[in-house]
Scaffold this active site. Structure first.
Site, PDB file in Angstrom:
ATOM      1  N   GLY A 135       0.854  -1.184   0.000  1.00  0.00           N
ATOM      2  CA  GLY A 135       0.000   0.000   0.000  1.00  0.00           C
ATOM      3  C   GLY A 135       0.889   1.233   0.000  1.00  0.00           C
ATOM      4  O   GLY A 135       0.855   2.050  -0.917  1.00  0.00           O
ATOM      5  N   SER A 136       1.764   1.323   1.030  1.00  0.00           N
ATOM      6  CA  SER A 136       2.647   2.498   1.121  1.00  0.00           C
ATOM      7  C   SER A 136       3.685   2.506   0.003  1.00  0.00           C
ATOM      8  O   SER A 136       3.980   3.551  -0.577  1.00  0.00           O
ATOM      9  CB  SER A 136       3.400   2.483   2.464  1.00  0.00           C
ATOM     10  OG  SER A 136       2.524   2.297   3.543  1.00  0.00           O
ATOM     11  N   HIS A 351     -18.750  10.111  27.215  1.00  0.00           N
ATOM     12  CA  HIS A 351     -20.010   9.351  27.182  1.00  0.00           C
ATOM     13  C   HIS A 351     -20.066   8.227  28.225  1.00  0.00           C
ATOM     14  O   HIS A 351     -21.114   7.584  28.372  1.00  0.00           O
ATOM     15  CB  HIS A 351     -20.219   8.724  25.794  1.00  0.00           C
ATOM     16  CG  HIS A 351     -20.756   9.673  24.762  1.00  0.00           C
ATOM     17  ND1 HIS A 351     -19.988  10.652  24.163  1.00  0.00           N
ATOM     18  CD2 HIS A 351     -21.993   9.805  24.224  1.00  0.00           C
ATOM     19  CE1 HIS A 351     -20.718  11.317  23.293  1.00  0.00           C
ATOM     20  NE2 HIS A 351     -21.941  10.838  23.321  1.00  0.00           N
ATOM     21  N   GLU A 376      -5.123   7.057   2.168  1.00  0.00           N
ATOM     22  CA  GLU A 376      -4.280   8.055   1.469  1.00  0.00           C
ATOM     23  C   GLU A 376      -2.926   8.233   2.152  1.00  0.00           C
ATOM     24  O   GLU A 376      -2.354   9.325   2.134  1.00  0.00           O
ATOM     25  CB  GLU A 376      -4.979   9.426   1.349  1.00  0.00           C
ATOM     26  CG  GLU A 376      -6.356   9.406   0.737  1.00  0.00           C
ATOM     27  CD  GLU A 376      -6.388   9.058  -0.746  1.00  0.00           C
ATOM     28  OE1 GLU A 376      -5.312   8.807  -1.330  1.00  0.00           O
ATOM     29  OE2 GLU A 376      -7.495   9.007  -1.302  1.00  0.00           O
ATOM     30  N   THR A 378      -0.402   6.481   5.541  1.00  0.00           N
ATOM     31  CA  THR A 378      -0.385   6.524   7.009  1.00  0.00           C
ATOM     32  C   THR A 378       0.404   7.748   7.498  1.00  0.00           C
ATOM     33  O   THR A 378       1.094   8.409   6.714  1.00  0.00           O
ATOM     34  CB  THR A 378       0.302   5.252   7.562  1.00  0.00           C
ATOM     35  OG1 THR A 378       1.673   5.273   7.127  1.00  0.00           O
ATOM     36  CG2 THR A 378      -0.371   3.980   7.061  1.00  0.00           C
TER      37      THR A 378
HETATM   38  C1  LIG Z   1     -10.998   0.725   3.966  1.00  0.00           C
HETATM   39  C2  LIG Z   1      -9.856   0.964   3.046  1.00  0.00           C
HETATM   40  C3  LIG Z   1     -10.076   1.578   1.814  1.00  0.00           C
HETATM   41  C4  LIG Z   1      -9.021   1.771   0.924  1.00  0.00           C
HETATM   42  N1  LIG Z   1      -9.263   2.317  -0.313  1.00  0.00           N
HETATM   43  C5  LIG Z   1      -8.268   2.340  -1.239  1.00  0.00           C
HETATM   44  C6  LIG Z   1      -8.526   2.751  -2.590  1.00  0.00           C
HETATM   45  O1  LIG Z   1      -9.642   3.122  -2.934  1.00  0.00           O
HETATM   46  N2  LIG Z   1      -7.523   2.653  -3.500  1.00  0.00           N
HETATM   47  C7  LIG Z   1      -6.262   2.237  -3.163  1.00  0.00           C
HETATM   48  O2  LIG Z   1      -5.395   2.196  -4.026  1.00  0.00           O
HETATM   49  N3  LIG Z   1      -5.980   1.898  -1.867  1.00  0.00           N
HETATM   50  C8  LIG Z   1      -6.945   1.934  -0.912  1.00  0.00           C
HETATM   51  N4  LIG Z   1      -6.671   1.538   0.393  1.00  0.00           N
HETATM   52  C9  LIG Z   1      -5.321   1.110   0.726  1.00  0.00           C
HETATM   53  C10 LIG Z   1      -4.595   2.115   1.609  1.00  0.00           C
HETATM   54  O3  LIG Z   1      -4.190   3.217   0.845  1.00  0.00           O
HETATM   55  C11 LIG Z   1      -3.407   1.368   2.255  1.00  0.00           C
HETATM   56  O4  LIG Z   1      -3.944   0.436   3.182  1.00  0.00           O
HETATM   57  C12 LIG Z   1      -2.457   2.312   2.954  1.00  0.00           C
HETATM   58  O5  LIG Z   1      -1.766   3.103   2.026  1.00  0.00           O
HETATM   59  C13 LIG Z   1      -1.428   1.536   3.808  1.00  0.00           C
HETATM   60  O6  LIG Z   1      -0.832   0.519   3.055  1.00  0.00           O
HETATM   61  P1  LIG Z   1      -0.753  -0.967   3.634  1.00  0.00           P
HETATM   62  O7  LIG Z   1      -2.092  -1.318   4.156  1.00  0.00           O
HETATM   63  O8  LIG Z   1      -0.178  -1.838   2.592  1.00  0.00           O
HETATM   64  O9  LIG Z   1       0.246  -0.874   4.837  1.00  0.00           O
HETATM   65  P2  LIG Z   1       1.841  -1.060   4.746  1.00  0.00           P
HETATM   66  O10 LIG Z   1       2.379  -0.211   3.651  1.00  0.00           O
HETATM   67  O11 LIG Z   1       2.151  -2.503   4.718  1.00  0.00           O
HETATM   68  O12 LIG Z   1       2.289  -0.447   6.142  1.00  0.00           O
HETATM   69  C14 LIG Z   1       2.186  -1.180   7.375  1.00  0.00           C
HETATM   70  C15 LIG Z   1       2.755  -0.328   8.498  1.00  0.00           C
HETATM   71  O13 LIG Z   1       4.133  -0.020   8.247  1.00  0.00           O
HETATM   72  C16 LIG Z   1       4.339   1.387   8.240  1.00  0.00           C
HETATM   73  N5  LIG Z   1       5.344   1.707   7.224  1.00  0.00           N
HETATM   74  C17 LIG Z   1       5.367   1.276   5.942  1.00  0.00           C
HETATM   75  N6  LIG Z   1       6.450   1.763   5.307  1.00  0.00           N
HETATM   76  C18 LIG Z   1       7.106   2.532   6.202  1.00  0.00           C
HETATM   77  C19 LIG Z   1       8.290   3.346   6.169  1.00  0.00           C
HETATM   78  N7  LIG Z   1       9.025   3.459   5.048  1.00  0.00           N
HETATM   79  N8  LIG Z   1       8.672   3.986   7.282  1.00  0.00           N
HETATM   80  C20 LIG Z   1       7.928   3.901   8.423  1.00  0.00           C
HETATM   81  N9  LIG Z   1       6.796   3.159   8.535  1.00  0.00           N
HETATM   82  C21 LIG Z   1       6.397   2.500   7.442  1.00  0.00           C
HETATM   83  C22 LIG Z   1       2.977   1.999   7.901  1.00  0.00           C
HETATM   84  O14 LIG Z   1       2.877   3.319   8.360  1.00  0.00           O
HETATM   85  C23 LIG Z   1       2.050   1.045   8.643  1.00  0.00           C
HETATM   86  O15 LIG Z   1       2.003   1.404   9.998  1.00  0.00           O
HETATM   87  C24 LIG Z   1      -7.704   1.406   1.301  1.00  0.00           C
HETATM   88  C25 LIG Z   1      -7.488   0.822   2.573  1.00  0.00           C
HETATM   89  C26 LIG Z   1      -8.540   0.605   3.432  1.00  0.00           C
HETATM   90  C27 LIG Z   1      -8.278  -0.031   4.761  1.00  0.00           C
END
Ligand SMILES: Cc1cc2nc3c(=O)[nH]c(=O)nc-3n(C[C@H](O)[C@H](O)[C@H](O)COP(=O)(O)OP(=O)(O)OC[C@H]3O[C@@H](n4cnc5c(N)ncnc54)[C@H](O)[C@@H]3O)c2cc1C
Length: 397
Positions: A135-136, A351, A376, A378
């Site tokens: 995701g990130s 509450h 969008e 973290t």
């Molecule tokens: C309900 C929901 C709707 C969504 N809708 C969309 C959508 O419409 N389109 C779309 O494309 N995506 C969507 N997403 C995805 C969302 O953008 C990602 O979940 C988000 O960007 C985080 O990516 P990840 O879940 O892979 O976490 P990861 O990238 O795996 O991160 C896991 C943890 O590691 C931390 N981390 C990662 N890399 C680093 C770094 N370099 N330094 C420090 N900390 C780090 C993060 O902050 C987090 O705490 C959605 C997610 C949810 C839950």
């Protein structure tokens, strides 16, 4: 001081639009939000009402039958809508990002083809970067579009598509082989058309079903599986491959203001609920608002709501003035989402036991606030953007 989240310097048009949206939220969203959310039911009537209000075309230029409003107007409407029910703001957010990307990066033909029908809500947009494994780290995507004849074939799996089922147009980021050294220039965004619903929604494109989420219910979030999905080269956003990463990042930048606005809306509602409850509930012979610990909690909540709103408005105004605002958008998103969680938790504490009951709205807000920390990008990712930028600006010579 009057109510929180007031914005100075709005035009008459902006004031009128916001008034109409606030009235719609108070009359049509708040009374049904918690019930629909608990049932995980799609807010069909609300969406039809938003179409009538013109919300789907709010930022689409008038020449494409939209209202041609600014990012600020859009963000303030989102703040109002999220105050009523955050899921409803999710219905329009990906639509808005796709329309924004078309407006700024689409070819003339693509704009003509989609924007007028997006303005009415007939074509509905979803936005897809994330995959099961990332995701990130967007550059690590593996969904691939391979050139074949005069078109492309897409294979791979996408994850977390907000509006994946209800949309009819998905902006999908894929890997393509442009022969560039950096991965960022080997990515292309495609405009993928599909039918609304689940199952095989286009040849070679399956939307398996809704992901069961902790909150943010009502709105559908899905996977998307591409198996030899054939698509014409004319569906490459902007007509030129290799620009997908930059187009998506531009979309995400305005998306961050949008999430900040949603977080402001949730926090404002949590504050409204908390300050009302604190004046009604009595302990030890007086309303709990008169106990200093609760009063101070309310003061901190109000300050956080106001701070987040101010930063969100600043980021939106910067974008509207044509300036770069990745740092300001990141700051606004981080502050608004973190404060939103703190304000919601404070309201939950006010509450007492009732906050844990599903009959009280704060229970829903508690689950909604958590998503603000993730969507969008973290807070960690925002800190990377902000940190790198300030280090560059303050570099010692
Ligand atoms: C309900 C929901 C709707 C969504 N809708 C969309 C959508 O419409 N389109 C779309 O494309 N995506 C969507 N997403 C995805 C969302 O953008 C990602 O979940 C988000 O960007 C985080 O990516 P990840 O879940 O892979 O976490 P990861 O990238 O795996 O991160 C896991 C943890 O590691 C931390 N981390 C990662 N890399 C680093 C770094 N370099 N330094 C420090 N900390 C780090 C993060 O902050 C987090 O705490 C959605 C997610 C949810 C839950």
């Amino acid at each position: 001081m009057p109510r929180l989240c007031q914005t100075e310097g709005l035009s008459e048009d902006q004031t009128e639009i916001l008034k109409a949206v606030r009235q719609f939220v108070d009359e049509k969203i708040i009374p049904v939000a918690t019930e629909l959310e608990h049932k995980d039911e799609y807010p069909t009537e609300i969406v039809e009402g938003l179409k009538e209000l013109g919300i789907f075309g709010l930022m689409i230029p008038e020449e494409y039958d939209g209202l041609g409003e600014s990012l600020l107007t859009y963000a303030l409407c989102v703040e109002e809508i999220a105050r009523g029910w955050m899921s409803v703001s999710g219905v329009i957010n990906t639509h808005f990002i796709v329309a924004y990307m078309l407006m700024h990066h689409g070819t003339d033909e693509q704009k003509q083809k989609y924007l007028p029908r997006m303005a009415t809500g007939e074509v509905r947009g979803a936005f897809s970067m994330s995959e099961p494994g990332l995701g990130s780290d967007v550059a690590a995507i593996s969904t691939k579009a391979t050139r074949e004849g005069d078109g492309y074939v897409i294979n791979g799996q996408k994850m977390w598509l907000t509006n994946g089922g209800s949309s009819t147009l998905i902006a999908v980021l894929t890997k393509t082989d442009e022969g560039a050294e950096t991965p960022y220039k080997n990515m292309t965004t495609f405009l993928v058309e599909k039918e609304p619903g689940f199952g095989e929604t286009a040849p070679g494109l399956t939307i398996p079903g809704k992901i069961d989420k902790m909150g943010y219910k009502g709105v559908d979030t899905t996977e998307a599986i591409f198996e030899n999905h054939r698509i014409g080269a004319d569906q490459v956003l902007g007509g030129e491959p290799g620009k997908g990463f930059y187009q998506m990042m531009d979309g995400v930048e305005v998306g961050r203001v949008n999430v900040a606005a949603r977080a402001c809306g949730i926090a404002n509602r949590a504050f409204e609920l908390g300050i009302a409850y604190a004046q009604q509930r009595e302990t030890f012979g007086k309303p709990i608002a008169e106990h200093q610990a609760v009063l101070f909690r309310l003061a901190e909540m109000a300050t956080k709501v106001e701070t987040a709103h101010t930063m969100m408005v600043k980021a939106a105004r910067l974008k509207d003035s044509g300036q770069r605002m990745d740092v300001e958008a990141g700051m606004a998103k981080m502050v608004a989402s973190e404060y939103c969680n703190e304000v919601v938790e404070a309201s939950f504490r006010i509450h007492g036991g009732y906050g844990y009951s599903k009959e009280y709205e704060i229970e829903r807000l508690y689950r909604e606030a958590a998503f603000m920390l993730i969507g969008e990008g973290t807070s960690d990712i925002q800190k990377m953007i902000i940190g790198r930028s300030v280090l560059k600006d303050y570099k010692l010579r």
